[in-house]
Design an enzyme around this catalytic site. Structure first.
Site, short mmCIF file in Angstrom:
data_model
loop_
_atom_site.label_atom_id
_atom_site.label_comp_id
_atom_site.label_asym_id
_atom_site.label_seq_id
_atom_site.Cartn_x
_atom_site.Cartn_y
_atom_site.Cartn_z
N ARG A 27 39.85 39.65 45.63
CA ARG A 27 39.13 39.95 46.81
C ARG A 27 38.19 38.41 46.92
NH1 ARG A 27 34.00 43.91 46.25
NH2 ARG A 27 33.39 42.41 44.59
N ASP A 47 25.30 45.87 34.66
CA ASP A 47 25.52 46.29 35.88
C ASP A 47 24.22 46.76 36.56
OD1 ASP A 47 27.88 45.31 35.55
OD2 ASP A 47 29.01 47.44 35.51
N GLU A 105 42.52 48.70 43.08
CA GLU A 105 42.03 48.11 41.79
C GLU A 105 43.07 47.86 40.57
OE1 GLU A 105 39.00 47.78 42.59
OE2 GLU A 105 37.84 47.61 40.86
N SER A 118 32.43 45.42 50.15
CA SER A 118 31.73 46.15 49.07
C SER A 118 31.16 47.45 49.37
CB SER A 118 30.66 45.12 48.52
OG SER A 118 30.30 45.51 47.43
N TYR A 150 43.82 52.53 46.87
CA TYR A 150 42.95 53.48 47.36
C TYR A 150 42.72 53.06 48.95
CZ TYR A 150 39.90 49.88 45.31
OH TYR A 150 39.22 48.66 44.88
N GLU A 194 36.65 60.10 45.31
CA GLU A 194 37.69 59.36 44.20
C GLU A 194 36.81 58.86 43.32
OE1 GLU A 194 39.48 56.30 46.70
OE2 GLU A 194 40.11 57.62 48.18
N LYS A 238 35.56 55.95 40.99
CA LYS A 238 35.47 54.51 41.15
C LYS A 238 35.92 53.80 39.98
CE LYS A 238 31.90 50.99 42.96
NZ LYS A 238 32.33 50.07 41.89
N LYS A 254 26.94 56.08 41.75
CA LYS A 254 27.10 55.57 40.15
C LYS A 254 26.94 56.73 39.43
CE LYS A 254 27.96 51.19 40.80
NZ LYS A 254 27.33 50.13 40.10
N CYS A 308 3.03 33.87 19.84
CA CYS A 308 2.79 32.91 18.75
C CYS A 308 2.02 31.56 19.34
CB CYS A 308 4.16 32.36 18.36
SG CYS A 308 3.90 30.85 17.45
N CYS A 343 6.52 25.42 16.33
CA CYS A 343 7.20 26.75 16.20
C CYS A 343 8.73 26.50 16.59
CB CYS A 343 6.60 27.89 17.04
SG CYS A 343 7.93 29.39 16.86
N TYR A 396 21.80 44.09 37.43
CA TYR A 396 22.33 43.63 38.54
C TYR A 396 22.05 44.24 39.74
CZ TYR A 396 25.55 41.65 42.06
OH TYR A 396 25.72 40.93 43.26
N ASP A 397 22.12 45.83 39.47
CA ASP A 397 21.81 46.36 40.66
C ASP A 397 20.53 46.30 40.95
OD1 ASP A 397 24.34 47.42 41.00
OD2 ASP A 397 24.40 49.24 39.86
N LYS A 457 34.27 58.70 50.95
CA LYS A 457 34.63 58.17 52.21
C LYS A 457 34.88 59.06 53.22
CE LYS A 457 37.39 54.82 49.40
NZ LYS A 457 38.91 54.61 48.84
N CYS A 484 7.13 30.54 12.57
CA CYS A 484 6.37 29.46 12.02
C CYS A 484 4.92 29.80 11.28
CB CYS A 484 6.04 28.50 13.24
SG CYS A 484 4.88 29.08 14.35
S1 IVH Z 1 36.93 51.37 48.64
C1 IVH Z 1 35.45 48.84 52.23
N1 IVH Z 1 37.55 53.04 46.58
O1 IVH Z 1 34.36 48.96 44.03
C2 IVH Z 1 35.14 49.42 50.91
N2 IVH Z 1 36.53 50.85 46.21
O2 IVH Z 1 31.75 48.10 44.70
C3 IVH Z 1 36.64 49.37 50.30
N3 IVH Z 1 36.37 50.13 43.88
O3 IVH Z 1 35.16 46.34 46.21
C4 IVH Z 1 36.78 49.81 48.76
N4 IVH Z 1 37.22 52.10 43.28
O4 IVH Z 1 36.59 46.89 44.09
C5 IVH Z 1 37.22 52.05 47.09
N5 IVH Z 1 38.14 54.52 44.92
C6 IVH Z 1 37.76 53.20 45.25
C7 IVH Z 1 37.31 52.29 44.31
C8 IVH Z 1 36.70 50.98 44.88
C9 IVH Z 1 36.79 51.14 42.72
C10 IVH Z 1 35.52 49.03 43.86
C11 IVH Z 1 36.43 47.97 44.75
C12 IVH Z 1 35.21 47.56 45.70
C13 IVH Z 1 34.13 47.95 44.70
C14 IVH Z 1 32.57 47.96 45.40
#
Ligand code: IVH
Length: 692
Positions: A148, A42, A184, A91, A236, A125, A127, A324, A436, A442, A45-46, A300, A421
């Site tokens: 999704r 991850d 989720e 996302s 959520y 909250e 994640k 994160k 090498c 090789c 990727y980030d 949020k 080799c």
């Molecule tokens: S809110 C508009 N709350 O994380 C955004 N997402 O990286 C609505 N996720 O697509 C998402 N825990 O699949 C929200 N407490 C949480 C979450 C959460 C996990 C996931 C979700 C989202 C992804 C984004």
């Protein structure tokens, strides 16, 4: 990042690099969202996304049509019916440091024009690391469920979702007529361990982690299989809703609980940035006590009225942020250092570790990057080391626990010869890697090079997965590229191989036959000469025109005082470093032999001639947006065959801009500069020599 990628960072123009990064992101999105089998961590990727974002910000006019920042996830997989989300499933942007959070709150304050003293209540909250789903309730009854997908369109997985125990089929209390609940789907650690233990007994492949297990279970076409998997759901958020009697995320959470959903707890309504950071800190500490995987915290803006005003930027809301957690770490013993040899001979040290669990996954290998890294971190065999796993794959060694160093710990001598080799391994000045020099003798390099030879951008022969190439090499069928074109002699033997089948062997042989004529540029690229990527291969092909001329020139370029060297380094964008690698390739007698054998089998088509005669020759063209009748690649090839130069960005030198669907900022730029703008049909007419 591999050396090749590092090099391409400098040698490619930003447009090409942006496109490459976009392509890579799309590839990893597909692996993650559709196949449930990510190849990179991850964190990697980030990092990829961050690189893309930074580059796109610096070159907004070069953003490719398949801009990953405008897309979420990957298009849904075939097999399930598709569902268009009425409210897109977006996302979240990621943050990693405390400063990022302070900035986030300040940005919101500015956007909403709030005073320093105004509070911005934030719901915090966990994640959850699972897969997001949306559930549609009509008059309180569960009628549909979807994944999704790419954020716009998901898969209809209603039957599967109905088997999940924590998803109510009927809502309690009072509710809107139409209500879409989002959340989720995940698997608890306990259930995940039980499931994998059972699979081990049944001799079935194990799931790498709870997320993959959950995603794989939801995507079963047979819902009885899903029903047998222990899945759970946290609610959520909402999608479409006919009527609201609450006005905040905290209000919504209360409603969700009343309706019968399980919530992701512990949550907290934070009044200040300090509260938010304290919450993050506490949850990170408690991370391992929880029975589900969390990869961070989501903040949020609590008030929906403010959320609405803040809105979205491309794929993520301005009113929410994912903070994160740091990568997970553990301490273990370094038993040994092993060397891996890649396609270009690069020798990568790999740590052989005493197996240790890092964030729920057993780790026994970690990358050590290169020779200097081992020295810099003073890593010795027998040391106790801290291993870090960011996401699923490729763990790293962060540091040595010096206080625990034993006298017996031994300094590692990086080998001067290839362990495979036994050829000499050299390190060029200024380079971090030792390589090498065995080249095509090789074994480690051969398989990698053979894979490269047949890959999509090289000879493009379908049906050659890495495993297959390895098998063909190990069993002696393919030792050099030329052997590929002699495989037909072994058709019978190959068809009898277990797991291959006559049809797939036939298809492979047909694909090989279809590629006995290769354009010069692809051929040059296919040879896998160091630093000679697609762009350089194209330049060389265009310059030298025929294979014979190119080969003669490359052999002569060995003399750096000679004319051939002058000519080679005189080609725009071919520097002395690339030139040296080209000359070195031709100086190797075994490479010469490989080329001769290959030329007995295939024909190298000269670079396209005659293009210079067309009316469009010398013009510069830019494609933007998605083209519907032909792919980007085809459009580009066609333009080039007419002698046009294809560019990624609009400038005064541009003659034409072709606008596909959803074209972005380039249209504006073209208008400003008075560049001729064509739609797709006009472009096709143009290539057909018609007046437009
Ligand atoms: S809110 C508009 N709350 O994380 C955004 N997402 O990286 C609505 N996720 O697509 C998402 N825990 O699949 C929200 N407490 C949480 C979450 C959460 C996990 C996931 C979700 C989202 C992804 C984004």
């Amino acid at each position: 990042m591999t050396k090749k990628e590092q090099l391409s960072l400098f040698s490619e123009d930003p447009a090409a690099l942006l496109q490459k990064l976009a392509k890579d992101i799309a590839h990893h999105d597909r692996l993650y969202h559709q196949k449930d089998a990510p190849e990179i961590s991850d964190a990697a990727y980030d990092a990829l996304r961050a690189r893309y974002k930074a580059l796109a910000k610096a070159h907004p006019d070069l953003v490719p049509a398949d801009d990953p920042d405008a897309r979420v996830g990957a298009a849904p997989l075939g097999g399930f019916r598709k569902v268009r989300h009425k409210v897109p499933m977006l996302s979240l942007n990621n943050a990693f440091t405390d400063e990022d959070i302070i900035d986030f709150v300040e940005r919101i304050r500015k956007f909403l024009n709030l005073k320093e003293t105004d509070k911005i209540p934030m719901m915090a909250e966990p994640k959850i690391d699972g897969l997001s789903a949306t559930l549609l309730y009509e008059k309180g009854k569960l009628v549909a469920g979807a994944t999704r997908g790419d954020g716009q369109t998901g898969e209809n997985v209603t039957d599967n979702i109905k088997t999940i125990k924590s998803i109510p089929h009927k809502l309690n209390g009072t509710f809107p007529d139409r209500l879409e609940v989002r959340g989720e789907i995940f698997m608890t650690h306990k259930d995940f361990s039980k499931l994998n233990a059972q699979r081990e007994k049944d001799d079935e492949p194990l799931f790498a982690n709870p997320r993959n297990a959950a995603a794989g279970s939801v995507r079963q076409l047979d819902s009885t299989i899903t029903a047998a998997r222990p899945l759970a759901f946290f609610a959520y958020a909402l999608g479409e809703v006919s009527h609201m009697t609450w006005n905040s995320q905290s209000g919504l959470r209360k409603k969700l609980a009343n309706w019968g959903f399980t919530l992701n707890e512990p949550s907290a309504l934070c009044e200040t940035t300090k509260d938010m950071l304290a919450y993050h800190h506490k949850l990170e500490e408690k991370r391992h006590e929880m029975d589900f995987d969390m990869d961070g915290v989501v903040y949020k803006v609590d008030l929906f009225a403010w959320q609405e005003r803040l809105g979205f930027v491309s794929r993520a809301p301005r009113w929410a942020l994912a903070h994160k957690f740091a990568a997970e770490k553990a301490q273990t013993k370094l038993n040994d250092i092993l060397i891996q040899v890649g396609r270009t001979g690069a020798m990568t040290p790999v740590a052989d570790l005493e197996p240790v669990t890092v964030g729920g996954v057993v780790v026994s290998r970690a990358t050590l990057h290169n020779e200097d890294e081992i020295k810099r971190k003073d890593i010795r065999i027998g040391d106790e080391v801290i291993v870090q796993r960011a996401g699923d794959v490729i763990p790293q060694i962060v540091e040595v626990v010096l206080s625990k160093r034993k006298k017996t710990a031994s300094v590692y001598e990086f080998p001067t010869h290839c362990p495979i080799c036994h050829s000499l391994a050299l390190r060029e000045e200024g380079m971090a890697v030792r390589r090498c020099t065995g080249g095509l003798i090789c074994p480690a390099q051969i398989v990698e090079r053979l894979c490269h030879f047949v890959s999509r951008d090289a000879l493009n022969i379908d049906g050659f997965g890495e495993q297959r190439v390895r098998t063909l090499w190990e069993e002696g069928f393919v030792k050099t590229p030329a052997d590929i074109f002699l495989l037909h002699e072994h058709e019978e033997t190959l068809s009898e191989r277990k797991g291959w089948g006559a049809l797939s062997v036939r298809n492979l042989l047909d694909a090989i036959e279809a590629h006995r004529t290769v354009p010069l540029d692809r051929f040059i690229f296919a040879l896998g000469i160091r630093q000679v990527g697609e762009a350089t291969a194209r330049l060389l092909a265009r310059h030298y025109k025929t294979f014979e001329a190119w080969r003669k020139a490359m052999i002569a370029a060995h003399d750096e005082d000679g004319e051939a060297w002058q000519e080679l380094t005189g080609i725009d964008q071919v520097g002395p470093l690339v030139a040296r690698d080209l000359a070195a390739f031709f100086a190797e007698p075994h490479n010469e032999k490989i080329l001769d054998d290959l030329l007995n089998q295939i024909t190298v088509r000269p670079a396209q001639q005659g293009a210079q005669n067309t009316a469009l020759a010398g013009n510069t063209i830019v494609f933007t947006g998605s083209l519907t009748t032909m792919g980007r690649r085809e459009a580009k090839t066609r333009a080039e065959s007419l002698g046009m130069t294809v560019s990624g960005s609009v400038s005064k030198k541009t003659d034409y801009v072709v606008l596909g669907e959803d074209a972005g900022s380039k249209e504006k730029k073209a208008k400003e500069l008075g560049v001729k703008i064509l739609n797709e049909n006009q472009w096709i007419s143009l290539t057909e020599g018609k007046k437009i």
